[in-house]
Design a protein around this motif. Structure first.
Motif, PDB file in Angstrom:
ATOM      1  N   ASN A   8       0.808  -1.219   0.000  1.00 53.82           N
ATOM      2  CA  ASN A   8       0.000   0.000   0.000  1.00 53.82           C
ATOM      3  C   ASN A   8       0.838   1.264   0.000  1.00 53.82           C
ATOM      4  OD1 ASN A   8      -2.678  -0.641  -0.236  1.00 53.82           O
ATOM      5  ND2 ASN A   8      -2.923  -1.086   1.936  1.00 53.82           N
ATOM      6  N   GLY A   9       1.958   1.244  -0.674  1.00 50.09           N
ATOM      7  CA  GLY A   9       2.804   2.422  -0.709  1.00 50.09           C
ATOM      8  C   GLY A   9       3.606   2.638   0.558  1.00 50.09           C
ATOM      9  N   GLU A  10       3.697   1.607   1.411  1.00 47.32           N
ATOM     10  CA  GLU A  10       4.503   1.745   2.629  1.00 47.32           C
ATOM     11  C   GLU A  10       5.962   1.984   2.235  1.00 47.32           C
ATOM     12  OE1 GLU A  10       1.260  -1.271   3.727  1.00 47.32           O
ATOM     13  OE2 GLU A  10       2.618  -1.041   2.064  1.00 47.32           O
ATOM     14  N   GLU A  11       6.646   2.708   3.086  1.00 47.70           N
ATOM     15  CA  GLU A  11       8.047   3.019   2.834  1.00 47.70           C
ATOM     16  C   GLU A  11       8.939   2.257   3.806  1.00 47.70           C
ATOM     17  OE1 GLU A  11       8.618   7.238   2.746  1.00 47.70           O
ATOM     18  OE2 GLU A  11       7.118   7.496   1.175  1.00 47.70           O
ATOM     19  N   VAL A  12      10.052   1.761   3.295  1.00 50.00           N
ATOM     20  CA  VAL A  12      11.049   1.077   4.118  1.00 50.00           C
ATOM     21  C   VAL A  12      12.417   1.688   3.841  1.00 50.00           C
ATOM     22  CG1 VAL A  12       9.769  -1.111   4.196  1.00 50.00           C
ATOM     23  CG2 VAL A  12      11.463  -0.744   2.400  1.00 50.00           C
ATOM     24  N   THR A  13      13.348   1.437   4.739  1.00 50.62           N
ATOM     25  CA  THR A  13      14.734   1.851   4.572  1.00 50.62           C
ATOM     26  C   THR A  13      15.587   0.601   4.507  1.00 50.62           C
ATOM     27  OG1 THR A  13      14.296   3.848   5.867  1.00 50.62           O
ATOM     28  CG2 THR A  13      16.591   3.231   5.576  1.00 50.62           C
ATOM     29  N   VAL A  14      16.533   0.589   3.570  1.00 54.63           N
ATOM     30  CA  VAL A  14      17.383  -0.584   3.369  1.00 54.63           C
ATOM     31  C   VAL A  14      18.844  -0.155   3.461  1.00 54.63           C
ATOM     32  CG1 VAL A  14      18.013  -2.440   1.782  1.00 54.63           C
ATOM     33  CG2 VAL A  14      15.649  -1.592   1.833  1.00 54.63           C
ATOM     34  N   GLY A  15      19.621  -0.899   4.246  1.00 56.77           N
ATOM     35  CA  GLY A  15      21.048  -0.631   4.375  1.00 56.77           C
ATOM     36  C   GLY A  15      21.803  -1.939   4.541  1.00 56.77           C
ATOM     37  N   LEU A  16      23.096  -1.885   4.357  1.00 56.84           N
ATOM     38  CA  LEU A  16      23.945  -3.068   4.449  1.00 56.84           C
ATOM     39  C   LEU A  16      24.991  -2.896   5.538  1.00 56.84           C
ATOM     40  CD1 LEU A  16      24.708  -3.579   0.654  1.00 56.84           C
ATOM     41  CD2 LEU A  16      22.935  -4.701   2.008  1.00 56.84           C
ATOM     42  N   VAL A  17      25.387  -4.017   6.155  1.00 62.51           N
ATOM     43  CA  VAL A  17      26.517  -4.054   7.084  1.00 62.51           C
ATOM     44  C   VAL A  17      27.377  -5.224   6.645  1.00 62.51           C
ATOM     45  CG1 VAL A  17      27.249  -4.325   9.475  1.00 62.51           C
ATOM     46  CG2 VAL A  17      25.089  -3.150   8.966  1.00 62.51           C
ATOM     47  N   ASP A  18      28.670  -4.939   6.333  1.00 65.38           N
ATOM     48  CA  ASP A  18      29.540  -6.035   5.902  1.00 65.38           C
ATOM     49  C   ASP A  18      30.120  -6.777   7.102  1.00 65.38           C
ATOM     50  OD1 ASP A  18      31.715  -4.509   6.823  1.00 65.38           O
ATOM     51  OD2 ASP A  18      32.367  -3.919   4.830  1.00 65.38           O
ATOM     52  N   GLU A  19      30.927  -7.808   6.817  1.00 67.82           N
ATOM     53  CA  GLU A  19      31.483  -8.644   7.887  1.00 67.82           C
ATOM     54  C   GLU A  19      32.351  -7.863   8.858  1.00 67.82           C
ATOM     55  OE1 GLU A  19      33.453 -12.069   6.222  1.00 67.82           O
ATOM     56  OE2 GLU A  19      31.624 -12.765   5.236  1.00 67.82           O
ATOM     57  N   ALA A  20      32.961  -6.766   8.400  1.00 68.42           N
ATOM     58  CA  ALA A  20      33.814  -5.958   9.260  1.00 68.42           C
ATOM     59  C   ALA A  20      33.009  -4.929  10.065  1.00 68.42           C
ATOM     60  CB  ALA A  20      34.868  -5.246   8.419  1.00 68.42           C
ATOM     61  N   GLY A  21      31.683  -4.870   9.856  1.00 64.08           N
ATOM     62  CA  GLY A  21      30.849  -3.929  10.592  1.00 64.08           C
ATOM     63  C   GLY A  21      30.680  -2.584   9.908  1.00 64.08           C
ATOM     64  N   ASN A  22      31.189  -2.453   8.671  1.00 60.56           N
ATOM     65  CA  ASN A  22      31.038  -1.203   7.933  1.00 60.56           C
ATOM     66  C   ASN A  22      29.602  -1.089   7.414  1.00 60.56           C
ATOM     67  OD1 ASN A  22      33.882  -0.501   8.069  1.00 60.56           O
ATOM     68  ND2 ASN A  22      34.175  -2.221   6.672  1.00 60.56           N
ATOM     69  N   LYS A  23      29.021   0.098   7.597  1.00 55.24           N
ATOM     70  CA  LYS A  23      27.645   0.311   7.176  1.00 55.24           C
ATOM     71  C   LYS A  23      27.586   1.114   5.884  1.00 55.24           C
ATOM     72  CE  LYS A  23      25.770   0.246  11.849  1.00 55.24           C
ATOM     73  NZ  LYS A  23      24.981   0.968  12.855  1.00 55.24           N
ATOM     74  N   SER A  24      26.695   0.687   5.004  1.00 56.36           N
ATOM     75  CA  SER A  24      26.476   1.425   3.756  1.00 56.36           C
ATOM     76  C   SER A  24      25.520   2.577   4.014  1.00 56.36           C
ATOM     77  CB  SER A  24      25.858   0.492   2.708  1.00 56.36           C
ATOM     78  OG  SER A  24      24.507   0.206   3.035  1.00 56.36           O
ATOM     79  N   PRO A  25      25.460   3.533   3.089  1.00 55.86           N
ATOM     80  CA  PRO A  25      24.381   4.520   3.174  1.00 55.86           C
ATOM     81  C   PRO A  25      23.036   3.796   3.005  1.00 55.86           C
ATOM     82  CG  PRO A  25      26.066   5.227   1.610  1.00 55.86           C
ATOM     83  CD  PRO A  25      26.364   3.805   1.978  1.00 55.86           C
ATOM     84  N   GLU A  26      22.008   4.320   3.627  1.00 57.07           N
ATOM     85  CA  GLU A  26      20.680   3.714   3.500  1.00 57.07           C
ATOM     86  C   GLU A  26      19.947   4.322   2.310  1.00 57.07           C
ATOM     87  OE1 GLU A  26      18.928   4.362   7.360  1.00 57.07           O
ATOM     88  OE2 GLU A  26      19.753   2.470   8.104  1.00 57.07           O
ATOM     89  N   VAL A  27      19.081   3.527   1.706  1.00 57.08           N
ATOM     90  CA  VAL A  27      18.224   3.985   0.627  1.00 57.08           C
ATOM     91  C   VAL A  27      16.778   3.672   0.999  1.00 57.08           C
ATOM     92  CG1 VAL A  27      19.985   3.682  -1.168  1.00 57.08           C
ATOM     93  CG2 VAL A  27      18.401   1.819  -0.666  1.00 57.08           C
ATOM     94  N   GLY A  28      15.868   4.400   0.416  1.00 58.44           N
ATOM     95  CA  GLY A  28      14.451   4.156   0.661  1.00 58.44           C
ATOM     96  C   GLY A  28      13.842   3.367  -0.481  1.00 58.44           C
ATOM     97  N   ALA A  29      12.815   2.626  -0.176  1.00 56.78           N
ATOM     98  CA  ALA A  29      12.047   1.898  -1.185  1.00 56.78           C
ATOM     99  C   ALA A  29      10.573   2.020  -0.813  1.00 56.78           C
ATOM    100  CB  ALA A  29      12.469   0.431  -1.239  1.00 56.78           C
ATOM    101  N   THR A  30       9.739   2.150  -1.829  1.00 57.34           N
ATOM    102  CA  THR A  30       8.293   2.284  -1.609  1.00 57.34           C
ATOM    103  C   THR A  30       7.583   1.098  -2.235  1.00 57.34           C
ATOM    104  OG1 THR A  30       8.502   4.693  -1.675  1.00 57.34           O
ATOM    105  CG2 THR A  30       6.293   3.783  -1.953  1.00 57.34           C
ATOM    106  N   ALA A  31       6.748   0.436  -1.444  1.00 53.27           N
ATOM    107  CA  ALA A  31       5.994  -0.720  -1.925  1.00 53.27           C
ATOM    108  C   ALA A  31       4.933  -0.249  -2.926  1.00 53.27           C
ATOM    109  CB  ALA A  31       5.321  -1.431  -0.747  1.00 53.27           C
ATOM    110  N   PRO A  32       4.544  -1.119  -3.842  1.00 55.02           N
ATOM    111  CA  PRO A  32       3.508  -0.724  -4.804  1.00 55.02           C
ATOM    112  C   PRO A  32       2.165  -0.536  -4.108  1.00 55.02           C
ATOM    113  CG  PRO A  32       4.005  -3.070  -5.000  1.00 55.02           C
ATOM    114  CD  PRO A  32       5.003  -2.489  -4.036  1.00 55.02           C
ATOM    115  N   ASP A  33       1.351   0.363  -4.670  1.00 58.93           N
ATOM    116  CA  ASP A  33       0.002   0.597  -4.144  1.00 58.93           C
ATOM    117  C   ASP A  33      -0.953  -0.266  -4.955  1.00 58.93           C
ATOM    118  OD1 ASP A  33      -2.446   1.454  -3.246  1.00 58.93           O
ATOM    119  OD2 ASP A  33      -2.064   3.570  -3.578  1.00 58.93           O
ATOM    120  N   THR A  34      -1.393  -1.368  -4.384  1.00 61.15           N
ATOM    121  CA  THR A  34      -2.236  -2.321  -5.118  1.00 61.15           C
ATOM    122  C   THR A  34      -3.667  -2.372  -4.598  1.00 61.15           C
ATOM    123  OG1 THR A  34      -1.539  -4.116  -3.665  1.00 61.15           O
ATOM    124  CG2 THR A  34      -0.252  -3.800  -5.667  1.00 61.15           C
ATOM    125  N   THR A  35      -4.009  -1.466  -3.676  1.00 60.18           N
ATOM    126  CA  THR A  35      -5.348  -1.458  -3.111  1.00 60.18           C
ATOM    127  C   THR A  35      -6.175  -0.360  -3.768  1.00 60.18           C
ATOM    128  OG1 THR A  35      -4.485  -2.244  -1.002  1.00 60.18           O
ATOM    129  CG2 THR A  35      -6.677  -1.254  -0.974  1.00 60.18           C
TER     130      THR A  35
END
Length: 77
Positions: A8-35
Motif C-alpha cells: 500500500n505504498g509503505e516506505e522502508v529503509t534498506v542498508g547493508l553491514v559487511d562482515e567488518a561492521g562497515n555500514k552502507s548509506p541507507e536507501v528508501g524503497a516504496t511498496a507498490p500501491d495495489t489497493t
C-alpha cells in the motif's frame, strides 16, 4: 523475503553491514500501491456548475456525463 507483504505504498529503509561492521548509506524503497481507493463522495453546488467532494489524496477524479464523456478532471490534495 518479508513475513507480511507491503502493498500500500509503505516506505522502508534498506542498508547493508559487511562482515567488518562497515555500514552502507541507507536507501528508501516504496511498496507498490495495489489497493483500490474507496468510492469518492460528490455533490453539486446550488447552480450545478461545480462538483465537489472527497477522495483518496493524489487520486485523479473524473466527472462524466451519462454517456461516459469526461466533463472535468482533477487531482485530489
Amino acid at each position: 523475503d518479508l513475513d507480511e507483504p507491503l502493498t500500500n505504498g509503505e516506505e522502508v529503509t534498506v542498508g547493508l553491514v559487511d562482515e567488518a561492521g562497515n555500514k552502507s548509506p541507507e536507501v528508501g524503497a516504496t511498496a507498490p500501491d495495489t489497493t483500490a481507493p474507496e468510492a469518492p463522495t460528490a455533490e453539486f453546488n446550488e447552480d450545478g456548475s461545480e462538483v465537489s467532494g472527497t477522495a483518496e489524496p493524489g487520486s485523479t477524479v473524473q466527472v462524466k456525463d451519462k454517456d461516459g464523456n469526461v466533463l472535468g478532471t482533477a487531482v485530489t490534495d
